[in-house]
Scaffold this motif. Structure first.
Motif, PDB file in Angstrom:
ATOM      1  N   PHE A  62      41.961  25.063  50.303  1.00 21.38           N
ATOM      2  CA  PHE A  62      42.597  25.646  51.493  1.00 21.38           C
ATOM      3  C   PHE A  62      44.136  26.202  51.760  1.00 21.38           C
ATOM      4  CE2 PHE A  62      38.319  26.199  53.556  1.00 21.38           C
ATOM      5  CZ  PHE A  62      37.517  25.339  52.640  1.00 21.38           C
ATOM      6  N   GLY A  63      44.806  26.729  52.271  1.00 22.78           N
ATOM      7  CA  GLY A  63      45.476  27.204  53.026  1.00 22.78           C
ATOM      8  C   GLY A  63      44.831  25.702  54.576  1.00 22.78           C
ATOM      9  N   THR A  64      46.347  25.718  54.620  1.00 20.43           N
ATOM     10  CA  THR A  64      46.723  24.777  56.353  1.00 20.43           C
ATOM     11  C   THR A  64      45.824  24.979  57.751  1.00 20.43           C
ATOM     12  OG1 THR A  64      48.919  25.491  56.191  1.00 20.43           O
ATOM     13  CG2 THR A  64      48.719  23.906  55.055  1.00 20.43           C
ATOM     14  N   GLY A  65      45.416  26.692  58.128  1.00 19.68           N
ATOM     15  CA  GLY A  65      45.133  27.347  58.712  1.00 19.68           C
ATOM     16  C   GLY A  65      46.344  28.270  59.794  1.00 19.68           C
ATOM     17  N   PHE A 109      40.973  30.191  58.221  1.00 17.84           N
ATOM     18  CA  PHE A 109      41.399  29.559  57.118  1.00 17.84           C
ATOM     19  C   PHE A 109      40.793  30.260  55.572  1.00 17.84           C
ATOM     20  CE2 PHE A 109      42.311  24.984  58.466  1.00 17.84           C
ATOM     21  CZ  PHE A 109      41.230  25.098  59.743  1.00 17.84           C
ATOM     22  N   SER A 157      38.946  30.370  45.056  1.00 17.49           N
ATOM     23  CA  SER A 157      38.288  28.825  44.034  1.00 17.49           C
ATOM     24  C   SER A 157      38.862  29.784  43.144  1.00 17.49           C
ATOM     25  CB  SER A 157      36.513  29.148  44.397  1.00 17.49           C
ATOM     26  OG  SER A 157      36.091  29.903  43.683  1.00 17.49           O
ATOM     27  N   LEU A 207      36.802  24.160  46.221  1.00 16.51           N
ATOM     28  CA  LEU A 207      37.333  25.653  47.306  1.00 16.51           C
ATOM     29  C   LEU A 207      38.654  24.705  47.761  1.00 16.51           C
ATOM     30  CD1 LEU A 207      35.257  26.285  49.964  1.00 16.51           C
ATOM     31  CD2 LEU A 207      36.022  27.867  48.109  1.00 16.51           C
ATOM     32  N   GLU A 249      39.946  28.361  64.664  1.00 17.93           N
ATOM     33  CA  GLU A 249      40.843  28.204  63.412  1.00 17.93           C
ATOM     34  C   GLU A 249      40.831  29.246  62.484  1.00 17.93           C
ATOM     35  OE1 GLU A 249      42.305  24.564  63.147  1.00 17.93           O
ATOM     36  OE2 GLU A 249      44.710  25.081  62.355  1.00 17.93           O
ATOM     37  N   TYR A 277      37.050  31.442  56.126  1.00 24.35           N
ATOM     38  CA  TYR A 277      36.443  31.082  56.542  1.00 24.35           C
ATOM     39  C   TYR A 277      36.971  30.808  58.366  1.00 24.35           C
ATOM     40  CZ  TYR A 277      33.772  29.194  53.321  1.00 24.35           C
ATOM     41  OH  TYR A 277      32.373  28.774  52.101  1.00 24.35           O
ATOM     42  N   PHE A 306      38.489  33.995  49.837  1.00 19.45           N
ATOM     43  CA  PHE A 306      37.694  33.447  50.920  1.00 19.45           C
ATOM     44  C   PHE A 306      38.253  33.668  52.562  1.00 19.45           C
ATOM     45  CE2 PHE A 306      33.904  31.913  48.369  1.00 19.45           C
ATOM     46  CZ  PHE A 306      34.315  31.951  47.247  1.00 19.45           C
ATOM     47  N   GLN A 359      36.647  28.830  62.291  1.00 20.72           N
ATOM     48  CA  GLN A 359      35.889  27.309  62.823  1.00 20.72           C
ATOM     49  C   GLN A 359      36.840  27.729  64.169  1.00 20.72           C
ATOM     50  OE1 GLN A 359      37.763  23.386  62.064  1.00 20.72           O
ATOM     51  NE2 GLN A 359      36.353  22.679  62.318  1.00 20.72           N
ATOM     52  N   LEU A 416      32.223  24.543  59.540  1.00 17.73           N
ATOM     53  CA  LEU A 416      33.294  26.312  59.255  1.00 17.73           C
ATOM     54  C   LEU A 416      32.633  27.831  58.649  1.00 17.73           C
ATOM     55  CD1 LEU A 416      35.599  23.951  58.360  1.00 17.73           C
ATOM     56  CD2 LEU A 416      36.440  25.186  56.619  1.00 17.73           C
TER      57      LEU A 416
END
Lengths: 115, 114
Positions: free
Chosen positions: B104-107, B90, B94, B102, B88, B36, B34, B38, B44
């Motif tokens: 996530f990475g650090t963005g 992301f 999953s 989920l 930002e 996302y 995925f 923000q 998000l």
């Protein structure tokens, strides 16, 4: 259709106090998730409800955190007593189905600052 | 267990230039992927997702991403960015039929300049 809503949008409390965050999912969504982002780090999973049952609470940091989902509708996340390291943004998300492929719809988050 | 790496914490780019935001993942099982976004003061929003099939996935706002299984990557691209793309981003995964959570990475903060 209303999206996921969270209340409050911001909260500033002192160490040792209690804070309760609320999440209202999209109507009809059985799945509800809580995530947290500590400043500068990744968004981390806290727990997952299916209706009123906790499906996965593997991400809850410790027993100071208590999540509930009354009647399978809205959810609350209580932090008691709050510590400095609890500061961050708490996101709630909901989805209609599960199994990992469903889109999770996120709320705007609650920004918590513990002083 | 799964992990996601977004190597670029910030990406500055001029308006109308192309952009690529990098995402690599690690997993012992197959995953869904995925992206996302923000925007400031918002939650998000899903840009796109890869579940199966064609490795090139098109999303909203002109974004696309390509799943590369051999390189375990899912880079996000846009041929011409707009000021409104400042946000930002992301990357998340999953696990197949295992859990809904989920990872996530650090963005990556994309800053588009006029």
């Amino acid at each position: 259709e209303a999206g996921v809503t969270q209340f409050p949008s911001h909260s500033v409390i002192e160490k040792g106090q209690t804070v309760t965050l609320r999440c209202d999912p999209i109507s009809g969504h059985d799945n509800l998730y809580w995530y947290r982002r500590v400043m500068g780090k990744e968004i981390k999973f806290l727990l997952h409800f299916v209706k009123e049952s906790k499906q996965d609470e593997s991400g809850m940091p410790n027993n100071r955190f208590l999540a509930e989902r009354t009647g399978g509708t809205y959810s609350t996340l209580k932090v008691q007593p709050a510590e400095l390291e609890d500061s961050g943004v708490y996101f709630c998300a909901s989805s209609q189905g599960g199994f990992g492929q469903e889109t999770q719809y996120f709320g705007p988050g609650t920004r918590l600052l513990v002083l | 267990a799964q992990s996601v790496t977004q190597l670029d914490s910030q990406v500055p780019v001029f308006e109308e230039a192309p952009v690529e935001l990098r995402c690599n993942y690690s997993s012992s099982v197959s995953v869904y992927l995925f992206w996302y976004v923000q925007y400031p003061n918002q939650g998000l929003q899903l840009l796109l997702k890869y579940l199966s099939g064609s490795t090139l996935v098109k999303g909203i706002n002109g974004f696309e991403a390509e799943f590369n299984k051999s390189q375990t990557s899912f880079h996000l691209r846009k041929p011409s960015v707009h000021i409104s793309d400042t946000a930002e981003y992301f990357c998340a995964v999953s696990a197949y039929h295992n859990t809904d959570k989920l990872i996530f990475g650090t963005g990556t903060r994309l800053q588009v300049f006029p």
